[in-house]
Scaffold this motif. Sequence first.
Motif, PDB file in Angstrom:
ATOM      1  N   ASP A 175       8.748  23.312  45.242  1.00  0.00           N
ATOM      2  CA  ASP A 175       8.305  24.638  45.668  1.00  0.00           C
ATOM      3  C   ASP A 175       7.839  25.410  44.437  1.00  0.00           C
ATOM      4  O   ASP A 175       8.327  25.170  43.322  1.00  0.00           O
ATOM      5  CB  ASP A 175       9.429  25.412  46.363  1.00  0.00           C
ATOM      6  CG  ASP A 175       9.660  24.919  47.785  1.00  0.00           C
ATOM      7  OD1 ASP A 175       8.795  24.172  48.288  1.00  0.00           O
ATOM      8  OD2 ASP A 175      10.703  25.265  48.364  1.00  0.00           O
ATOM      9  N   TRP A 176       6.938  26.335  44.650  1.00  0.00           N
ATOM     10  CA  TRP A 176       6.468  27.130  43.516  1.00  0.00           C
ATOM     11  C   TRP A 176       5.979  28.488  43.995  1.00  0.00           C
ATOM     12  O   TRP A 176       5.664  28.681  45.159  1.00  0.00           O
ATOM     13  CB  TRP A 176       5.350  26.409  42.763  1.00  0.00           C
ATOM     14  CG  TRP A 176       4.034  26.344  43.521  1.00  0.00           C
ATOM     15  CD1 TRP A 176       3.763  25.564  44.610  1.00  0.00           C
ATOM     16  CD2 TRP A 176       2.859  27.117  43.273  1.00  0.00           C
ATOM     17  NE1 TRP A 176       2.490  25.774  45.045  1.00  0.00           N
ATOM     18  CE2 TRP A 176       1.905  26.719  44.250  1.00  0.00           C
ATOM     19  CE3 TRP A 176       2.506  28.062  42.329  1.00  0.00           C
ATOM     20  CZ2 TRP A 176       0.613  27.265  44.287  1.00  0.00           C
ATOM     21  CZ3 TRP A 176       1.224  28.606  42.358  1.00  0.00           C
ATOM     22  CH2 TRP A 176       0.302  28.213  43.327  1.00  0.00           C
ATOM     23  N   TYR A 177       5.975  29.422  43.074  1.00  0.00           N
ATOM     24  CA  TYR A 177       5.369  30.724  43.329  1.00  0.00           C
ATOM     25  C   TYR A 177       4.823  31.253  42.007  1.00  0.00           C
ATOM     26  O   TYR A 177       5.092  30.690  40.941  1.00  0.00           O
ATOM     27  CB  TYR A 177       6.384  31.702  43.947  1.00  0.00           C
ATOM     28  CG  TYR A 177       7.485  32.171  43.020  1.00  0.00           C
ATOM     29  CD1 TYR A 177       7.317  33.296  42.211  1.00  0.00           C
ATOM     30  CD2 TYR A 177       8.701  31.487  42.948  1.00  0.00           C
ATOM     31  CE1 TYR A 177       8.328  33.724  41.371  1.00  0.00           C
ATOM     32  CE2 TYR A 177       9.704  31.909  42.111  1.00  0.00           C
ATOM     33  CZ  TYR A 177       9.517  33.038  41.320  1.00  0.00           C
ATOM     34  OH  TYR A 177      10.509  33.459  40.474  1.00  0.00           O
ATOM     35  N   ARG A 217      11.095  17.128  46.505  1.00  0.00           N
ATOM     36  CA  ARG A 217      10.376  18.285  47.056  1.00  0.00           C
ATOM     37  C   ARG A 217      10.157  19.324  45.961  1.00  0.00           C
ATOM     38  O   ARG A 217      11.033  19.570  45.125  1.00  0.00           O
ATOM     39  CB  ARG A 217      11.173  18.899  48.209  1.00  0.00           C
ATOM     40  CG  ARG A 217      10.491  20.108  48.845  1.00  0.00           C
ATOM     41  CD  ARG A 217      11.157  20.465  50.169  1.00  0.00           C
ATOM     42  NE  ARG A 217      12.525  20.923  49.981  1.00  0.00           N
ATOM     43  CZ  ARG A 217      12.852  22.198  49.802  1.00  0.00           C
ATOM     44  NH1 ARG A 217      11.906  23.135  49.774  1.00  0.00           N
ATOM     45  NH2 ARG A 217      14.112  22.548  49.660  1.00  0.00           N
ATOM     46  N   SER A 221      10.219  24.968  41.333  1.00  0.00           N
ATOM     47  CA  SER A 221      11.550  24.448  41.654  1.00  0.00           C
ATOM     48  C   SER A 221      11.412  23.000  42.116  1.00  0.00           C
ATOM     49  O   SER A 221      10.674  22.725  43.071  1.00  0.00           O
ATOM     50  CB  SER A 221      12.222  25.288  42.743  1.00  0.00           C
ATOM     51  OG  SER A 221      12.506  26.594  42.284  1.00  0.00           O
TER      52      SER A 221
END
Length: 229
Positions: free
Chosen positions: A23-25, A21, A34
């Motif tokens: 995630d990003w910002y 998985r 991440s």
Amino acid sequence: ALFVNNEMTDSTEQQQPTRPRIDWYQTDAYISISVFVKGVVNDNTASGVIGNDGCEFSLSYTAPTGSAGDPASLSSSCLKLNLAHPVAGDSLQLSVKPTRLDIRVNKQQPGLRWGVLEGSDSSLQATLASPQAQSGQPAPPVEQKPPQQGKNWDAIAKSIEDEKLEGDAALNDLFQKIYSDGTDEQRKAMVKSFTESGGTVLSTNWQDVNKGKVEVKPPDGMEYKKWDS
């Protein structure tokens, strides 16, 4: 003859690791990613490489595939990302956490808001944005400037009086400047006020002057007298 063991092939395909998985910002300056992988051994077994185009990103790491306590279960993996926009490879930062890998890298074009992390970014969000918009804060209100008004000739006249300019030359120069730069209404107000007040009042406010006859207003300490013809 060549024989293919279908059962062995299926077993191998089932053992292919699934993609972790992600995630990003983003901020105005950088992208933070991440990758959720548990048990990565240490920083020495994790590395990231960014291609020359700034979009191809490869992440290599070693993590357990079976029991966490079994050293034989450790396996090396490589995750490849095709980033939507180029990043600065020399700014890559990688840190290993117990449950994930954190990657931070600067954008090649600061202020560009990414609509997606990978692939083709056709989103309207892929536009230059202000730092306030990137941080989620409302943009400051646009200052509404009042409409441009004409010059306040009464204030100009007062400022000249404060400078104590003396002589007919200074007074005539003031009148000429006001009259030449004023609007039609300001000119009418000047003529009417100066004429009706016997030269004691000079106003550029036509709305005030047009209300009626302009009364004589002699200077302080002086009295106006009308000479009989």
